[in-house]
Design a protein around this motif. Structure first.
Motif, PDB file in Angstrom:
ATOM      1  N   LEU A   1      28.580 -32.174 -39.675  1.00 53.99           N
ATOM      2  CA  LEU A   1      28.348 -30.965 -38.885  1.00 53.99           C
ATOM      3  C   LEU A   1      27.353 -31.212 -37.763  1.00 53.99           C
ATOM      4  CD1 LEU A   1      28.176 -28.377 -41.796  1.00 53.99           C
ATOM      5  CD2 LEU A   1      30.041 -28.681 -40.171  1.00 53.99           C
ATOM      6  N   THR A   2      26.258 -31.861 -38.072  1.00 57.63           N
ATOM      7  CA  THR A   2      25.225 -32.054 -37.050  1.00 57.63           C
ATOM      8  C   THR A   2      25.454 -33.332 -36.249  1.00 57.63           C
ATOM      9  OG1 THR A   2      23.879 -32.898 -38.869  1.00 57.63           O
ATOM     10  CG2 THR A   2      23.361 -30.712 -38.060  1.00 57.63           C
ATOM     11  N   ARG A   3      25.816 -34.419 -36.920  1.00 60.16           N
ATOM     12  CA  ARG A   3      25.911 -35.696 -36.197  1.00 60.16           C
ATOM     13  C   ARG A   3      27.136 -35.772 -35.287  1.00 60.16           C
ATOM     14  NH1 ARG A   3      23.268 -39.177 -40.993  1.00 60.16           N
ATOM     15  NH2 ARG A   3      24.945 -38.305 -42.210  1.00 60.16           N
ATOM     16  N   PHE A   4      28.241 -35.101 -35.684  1.00 59.38           N
ATOM     17  CA  PHE A   4      29.462 -35.187 -34.883  1.00 59.38           C
ATOM     18  C   PHE A   4      30.023 -33.822 -34.493  1.00 59.38           C
ATOM     19  CE2 PHE A   4      29.340 -39.560 -36.050  1.00 59.38           C
ATOM     20  CZ  PHE A   4      30.129 -40.239 -35.137  1.00 59.38           C
ATOM     21  N   GLY A   5      29.285 -32.761 -34.755  1.00 58.54           N
ATOM     22  CA  GLY A   5      29.714 -31.451 -34.298  1.00 58.54           C
ATOM     23  C   GLY A   5      30.693 -30.731 -35.197  1.00 58.54           C
TER      24      GLY A   5
ATOM     25  N   ILE B   1      31.465 -46.025 -48.567  1.00 60.78           N
ATOM     26  CA  ILE B   1      31.357 -46.959 -47.445  1.00 60.78           C
ATOM     27  C   ILE B   1      32.264 -46.452 -46.324  1.00 60.78           C
ATOM     28  CG2 ILE B   1      31.707 -49.321 -46.620  1.00 60.78           C
ATOM     29  CD1 ILE B   1      31.237 -50.251 -49.510  1.00 60.78           C
ATOM     30  N   GLU B   2      31.712 -46.318 -45.142  1.00 68.78           N
ATOM     31  CA  GLU B   2      32.492 -45.789 -44.018  1.00 68.78           C
ATOM     32  C   GLU B   2      33.330 -46.907 -43.403  1.00 68.78           C
ATOM     33  OE1 GLU B   2      29.921 -43.328 -41.555  1.00 68.78           O
ATOM     34  OE2 GLU B   2      28.967 -42.550 -43.366  1.00 68.78           O
ATOM     35  N   CYS B   3      34.285 -47.390 -44.217  1.00 70.67           N
ATOM     36  CA  CYS B   3      35.179 -48.470 -43.795  1.00 70.67           C
ATOM     37  C   CYS B   3      35.993 -47.999 -42.592  1.00 70.67           C
ATOM     38  CB  CYS B   3      36.121 -48.842 -44.922  1.00 70.67           C
ATOM     39  SG  CYS B   3      35.298 -49.588 -46.320  1.00 70.67           S
ATOM     40  N   GLU B   4      36.367 -48.939 -41.761  1.00 69.32           N
ATOM     41  CA  GLU B   4      37.119 -48.693 -40.526  1.00 69.32           C
ATOM     42  C   GLU B   4      36.254 -48.045 -39.441  1.00 69.32           C
ATOM     43  OE1 GLU B   4      39.670 -50.738 -41.171  1.00 69.32           O
ATOM     44  OE2 GLU B   4      41.212 -49.368 -40.432  1.00 69.32           O
ATOM     45  N   PHE B   5      35.061 -47.591 -39.816  1.00 70.72           N
ATOM     46  CA  PHE B   5      34.171 -46.976 -38.824  1.00 70.72           C
ATOM     47  C   PHE B   5      32.903 -47.829 -38.724  1.00 70.72           C
ATOM     48  CE2 PHE B   5      36.312 -43.105 -40.828  1.00 70.72           C
ATOM     49  CZ  PHE B   5      37.364 -43.126 -39.925  1.00 70.72           C
ATOM     50  N   SER B   6      31.753 -47.192 -38.909  1.00 71.38           N
ATOM     51  CA  SER B   6      30.496 -47.936 -38.741  1.00 71.38           C
ATOM     52  C   SER B   6      30.229 -48.897 -39.882  1.00 71.38           C
ATOM     53  CB  SER B   6      29.325 -46.957 -38.645  1.00 71.38           C
ATOM     54  OG  SER B   6      29.112 -46.325 -39.897  1.00 71.38           O
ATOM     55  N   GLY B   7      30.866 -48.689 -41.030  1.00 70.80           N
ATOM     56  CA  GLY B   7      30.625 -49.534 -42.199  1.00 70.80           C
ATOM     57  C   GLY B   7      29.397 -49.133 -42.985  1.00 70.80           C
TER      58      GLY B   7
ATOM     59  N   LEU C   1      33.393 -39.176 -28.444  1.00 74.57           N
ATOM     60  CA  LEU C   1      34.419 -39.832 -29.250  1.00 74.57           C
ATOM     61  C   LEU C   1      34.150 -39.559 -30.724  1.00 74.57           C
ATOM     62  CD1 LEU C   1      34.575 -43.349 -27.531  1.00 74.57           C
ATOM     63  CD2 LEU C   1      36.223 -41.477 -27.268  1.00 74.57           C
ATOM     64  N   GLN C   2      35.216 -39.216 -31.446  1.00 69.68           N
ATOM     65  CA  GLN C   2      35.092 -39.091 -32.891  1.00 69.68           C
ATOM     66  C   GLN C   2      35.143 -40.488 -33.515  1.00 69.68           C
ATOM     67  OE1 GLN C   2      34.522 -36.188 -34.676  1.00 69.68           O
ATOM     68  NE2 GLN C   2      34.203 -35.257 -32.668  1.00 69.68           N
ATOM     69  N   MET C   3      34.827 -40.567 -34.805  1.00 71.86           N
ATOM     70  CA  MET C   3      34.645 -41.885 -35.437  1.00 71.86           C
ATOM     71  C   MET C   3      35.844 -42.808 -35.253  1.00 71.86           C
ATOM     72  SD  MET C   3      32.714 -41.377 -39.050  1.00 71.86           S
ATOM     73  CE  MET C   3      31.355 -40.217 -39.200  1.00 71.86           C
ATOM     74  N   HIS C   4      37.058 -42.250 -35.374  1.00 72.29           N
ATOM     75  CA  HIS C   4      38.239 -43.115 -35.332  1.00 72.29           C
ATOM     76  C   HIS C   4      38.518 -43.626 -33.925  1.00 72.29           C
ATOM     77  CE1 HIS C   4      39.800 -39.252 -34.090  1.00 72.29           C
ATOM     78  NE2 HIS C   4      40.969 -39.771 -33.785  1.00 72.29           N
ATOM     79  N   ARG C   5      37.806 -43.089 -32.917  1.00 70.57           N
ATOM     80  CA  ARG C   5      38.003 -43.551 -31.543  1.00 70.57           C
ATOM     81  C   ARG C   5      36.858 -44.441 -31.058  1.00 70.57           C
ATOM     82  NH1 ARG C   5      43.329 -43.007 -30.775  1.00 70.57           N
ATOM     83  NH2 ARG C   5      43.995 -40.914 -30.214  1.00 70.57           N
ATOM     84  N   ILE C   6      35.815 -44.563 -31.839  1.00 75.88           N
ATOM     85  CA  ILE C   6      34.678 -45.372 -31.406  1.00 75.88           C
ATOM     86  C   ILE C   6      35.007 -46.852 -31.609  1.00 75.88           C
ATOM     87  CG2 ILE C   6      32.273 -45.987 -31.909  1.00 75.88           C
ATOM     88  CD1 ILE C   6      31.841 -43.038 -32.701  1.00 75.88           C
ATOM     89  N   ALA C   7      34.797 -47.630 -30.573  1.00 78.61           N
ATOM     90  CA  ALA C   7      35.008 -49.082 -30.677  1.00 78.61           C
ATOM     91  C   ALA C   7      33.707 -49.715 -31.179  1.00 78.61           C
ATOM     92  CB  ALA C   7      35.406 -49.653 -29.322  1.00 78.61           C
TER      93      ALA C   7
END
Lengths: 596, 157
Positions: A212-216, A240-246, A9-15
């Motif tokens: 590149l490395t963490r998500f391909g 800040i990675e808002c909407e994702f991990s924060g 799952l890419q970031m926008h699909r991770i719950a």
């Protein structure tokens, strides 16, 4: 090329887990030991005392750095607390990070040992709910606070205070300042953790990055970002990675030797703590145009930094709700009255009517084979080869390049519902069909495209080749193109950044021409002719729209269609906009893979 | 010299019952009204200043936007402000005034696509333009306080 860790799952699909405050507090406990680092941390502050005074009601921080890892801090004259810290240097700058043990907050400092200027980042967690509640109460008209995806306690919040080191005399009057001097720049970073990342500073309040490395490296994502200028070559970057991990990231960027010093603080998708400092070595990938008037160096920003929250604001509809819309409220091109020039169709080209009375068949390799009879300029009949029944449909057709035609119509009234967007190349008989369909495994009111390459046949038309086809391309990758959709000043305008062969992002400009908020989605690119491409995107985890444009780089214009389902029904509309080339990033060597 | 077109562009906005325009406005006007009269009732400089302050408060309020078909962006007074007129009744309890100005009028982005939603969040408009015009208003003084009774805006050509 380094190893790619592709993710299911890419970031926008991770719950991401909606952690409670207590859970976040527990997860942050190890921060009391200070950050880790693969590279050696600085000892420059060991044994020193610093009193940092900040402006605008910010804190006064009195530090006693007992050693290279231990400090005491008195906030606003309060009782000193003990904490462990980490520090790194870039020339005269020293960056410090520490949390306050037993709390969910801490400080990141950037201190200029030469000028005495200091910028303080007060970083905390579990603050989103209070901010959202206050924002809802202050809204005009008032609204209910939205917590569709939870209270977001995991999301870092930051306050930024500009100030100086108080040495008792000769207090400096200058300050570090917000800036647009990084705007338009792209940098590839390789960090001491072996993390490789492409960063793009396309606006003054957001940034793109490709993990590149963490998500391909498949997707680019966007996050609210602060850019602060120390001098012409040293900058502070805060994201800040808002909407994702924060997750919070603070970096010193030195453009003289292309190095970075950074700290990363947050919780992964497995809710594991990341709190480490790092160094990195960079390479410039490009510098695109910016659109402020000359003389605007954006040392002040247009109000508080905004955060775009599509995951929070867009509705997820049920199966039944979407079914009702696609079956009972479906409209294509105003039901034959025309799309008009609203929305993204303000610069649509002249509608093509010359196929009225003609018949043709499109035959996709391993895909649909559809027969057409064009009744007039807005109505056609279609059927799959082998079917007896003709269906009626509204359509619109455009000519994005000489004798290259692009038209679209809705397919059968069934659930899920589809449309066909068909390109016909009268010079060689090739055809490409993008079939848009409602629904994805994640949301019913999203769409998804399926590409088919093939040929078409019609009386008087060209004999199609046997083997040659339109096909996938990476020729657009790295390019940035502005799109002006409507007349007016400024009208509706955005910039596309075609980041990888499978993604793109869009940027909305601020009133002063600087880049503002942005977001990203998957994207697909195919080539019809030299300089003529079909690009498709789906605004996933956003409003779900499928946009498909045929972009002619020679005339810097497109012809395309938007396919959307929502509360107001299912719609198929025209897209027509005028383009400007904003520049290009040379990112392909870092992406490694090419589209096939 | 301005060429006034009243028919197509003139809209009047009447305040309900001469409503007070907000705490700040009331305080400003009230302070002037409560002060001992420094001059004769008609033509008092304090009265004129109180009315001018009421007008400034009005144009910075949401109510001013009601006068325009388009969205009111920014208001600024112009050199023609020198020609502003505040006319007091003989008993000093009523007044009319003309204030010249420039206004920036904006056409909002109407669309519902993502780009338009984001653009609206950033204050972007489909279009912006400046025009010159004038406000004409009437005022009444009650218990020492001036309140606006009615106001209209007329565009200059």
């Amino acid at each position: 090329m380094s190893a790619r860790n592709y993710r299911p799952l890419q970031m926008h699909r991770i719950a991401y887990t909606d952690l409670t405050e207590a859970q976040v507090l527990q997860a942050l406990k190890p921060t009391a030991s200070g950050p880790t680092s693969k590279s050696a941390m600085s000892t420059v502050l060991s044994g020193k005392k610093l009193k940092i005074v900040t402006d605008d009601g910010g804190p006064t921080l009195e530090y006693h750095f007992k050693s290279a890892r231990e400090l005491e801090l008195a906030e606003n004259g309060g009782k000193p607390i003990k904490a462990n810290y980490g520090a790194m240097e870039d020339r005269q700058l020293v960056m410090v990070t520490h949390m306050i043990p037993g709390s969910q907050r801490g400080y990141e400092l950037v201190v200029d040992q030469k000028s005495g200027l200091a910028t303080v980042f007060e970083v905390s967690f579990s603050g989103y709910a209070a901010l959202e509640t206050a924002a809802a109460a202050a809204a005009n008209p008032k609204r209910e606070p939205q917590f569709k995806t939870g209270k977001r306690n995991r999301e870092a919040q930051r306050k930024i205070w500009f100030g100086y080191v108080d040495k008792g005399a000769d207090k400096p009057t200058a300050r570090h300042t917000y800036t647009n001097r990084l705007e338009g720049k792209g940098i590839y970073w390789k960090q001491d953790t072996d993390v490789e990342i492409l960063e793009f500073y396309l606006t003054i309040i957001y940034s793109n990055f490709i993990e590149l490395t963490r998500f391909g490296g498949e997707m680019t994502v966007c996050a609210p970002t602060d850019y602060i200028m120390v001098n012409d070559h040293q900058f502070i970057y805060s994201r800040i990675e808002c909407e994702f991990s924060g997750t919070y990231t603070l970096q010193l960027i030195d453009l003289f030797d292309m190095t970075q010093k950074g700290v990363r603080l947050g919780l992964t998708d497995k809710d594991e703590l990341e709190y480490y400092m790092y160094t990195g070595k960079g390479e410039i990938t490009g510098q695109i145009a910016t659109f402020e008037v000359f003389g605007n160096n954006a040392e002040t920003r247009p109000g508080p930094r905004r955060v775009y929250r599509p995951l929070e604001t867009f509705e997820t509809m049920t199966d039944e709700q979407v079914k009702d819309q696609v079956l009972n409220h479906a409209h294509a091109f105003g039901d034959g009255k025309g799309s008009g020039a609203a929305g993204m169709g303000g610069y649509k080209s002249e509608q093509i009517a010359q196929f009225a009375g003609k018949k043709l068949s499109v035959r996709m390799d391993n895909g649909p084979k559809i027969q057409y009879e064009f009744v007039d300029a807005g109505k056609l009949k279609w059927r799959y080869e082998g079917d007896d029944n003709w269906r009626d449909a509204w359509y619109e057709m455009y000519e994005p390049d000489d004798e290259l035609y692009f038209f679209a119509h809705l397919l059968d009234a069934e659930f899920p519902r589809s449309c066909a967007m068909v390109a016909l190349d009268m010079k060689n008989g090739l055809s490409t069909v993008v079939k848009g369909t409602t629904g994805t495994p994640f949301r019913n009111n999203e769409t998804h495209p399926t590409y088919y390459f093939g040929t078409f046949q019609m009386d008087g038309g060209p004999t199609p080749p046997t083997y040659l086809r339109h096909g996938w391309t990476d020729e657009m990758v790295g390019h940035c193109v502005t799109w002006n959709y409507q007349r007016g000043n400024p009208g509706l305008t955005s910039m596309h950044f075609y980041a990888t062969p499978s993604t793109y992002s869009w940027i909305i400009f601020n009133p002063d021409g600087s880049g503002g908020m942005q977001w990203s989605s998957p994207g697909w690119y195919s080539k019809l002719r030299d300089g003529v491409y079909i690009m498709a995107w789906v605004e996933e985890a956003c409003n779900g729209t499928l946009g498909v444009i045929c972009f002619n780089q020679r005339i810097m214009h497109d012809a395309g269609f938007g396919f959307h389902v929502g509360r107001n029904g299912l719609s198929l509309n025209v897209i027509g906009a005028r383009a400007r080339h904003a520049g290009k990033f040379d990112v392909k060597p870092y992406l490694g893979l090419k589209a096939t | 010299m301005t060429d006034v077109k009243k028919k197509s562009t003139r809209r009047a906005f009447f305040l309900n019952g001469g409503a007070v325009l907000g705490a700040g406005v009331a305080a400003t006007a009230g302070a002037a009204g409560l002060a001992p009269p420094a001059a004769k009732a008609s033509g008092s400089a304090e009265d004129r200043e109180a009315i001018r302050q009421l007008h400034l408060a009005f144009v910075s309020s949401n109510a001013a936007a009601e006068l325009f078909e388009e969205q009111l962006g920014v208001y600024r007074q112009t050199a023609s402000q020198l020609n502003e007129e505040v006319r007091l009744s003989e008993d000093g309890l009523r007044a009319t005034a003309t204030f010249h100005c420039e206004v920036e009028l904006c056409t909002p982005l109407q669309d519902d696509c993502t780009a338009a939603q984001m653009a609206r969040m950033q204050g972007l408009m489909a279009g912006r333009r400046w025009e010159t015009g004038r406000f004409e208003a009437s005022y009444v003084k009650t218990r020492g306080q001036w309140t606006m009774e009615s106001v209209s805006y007329t565009r200059s050509s």
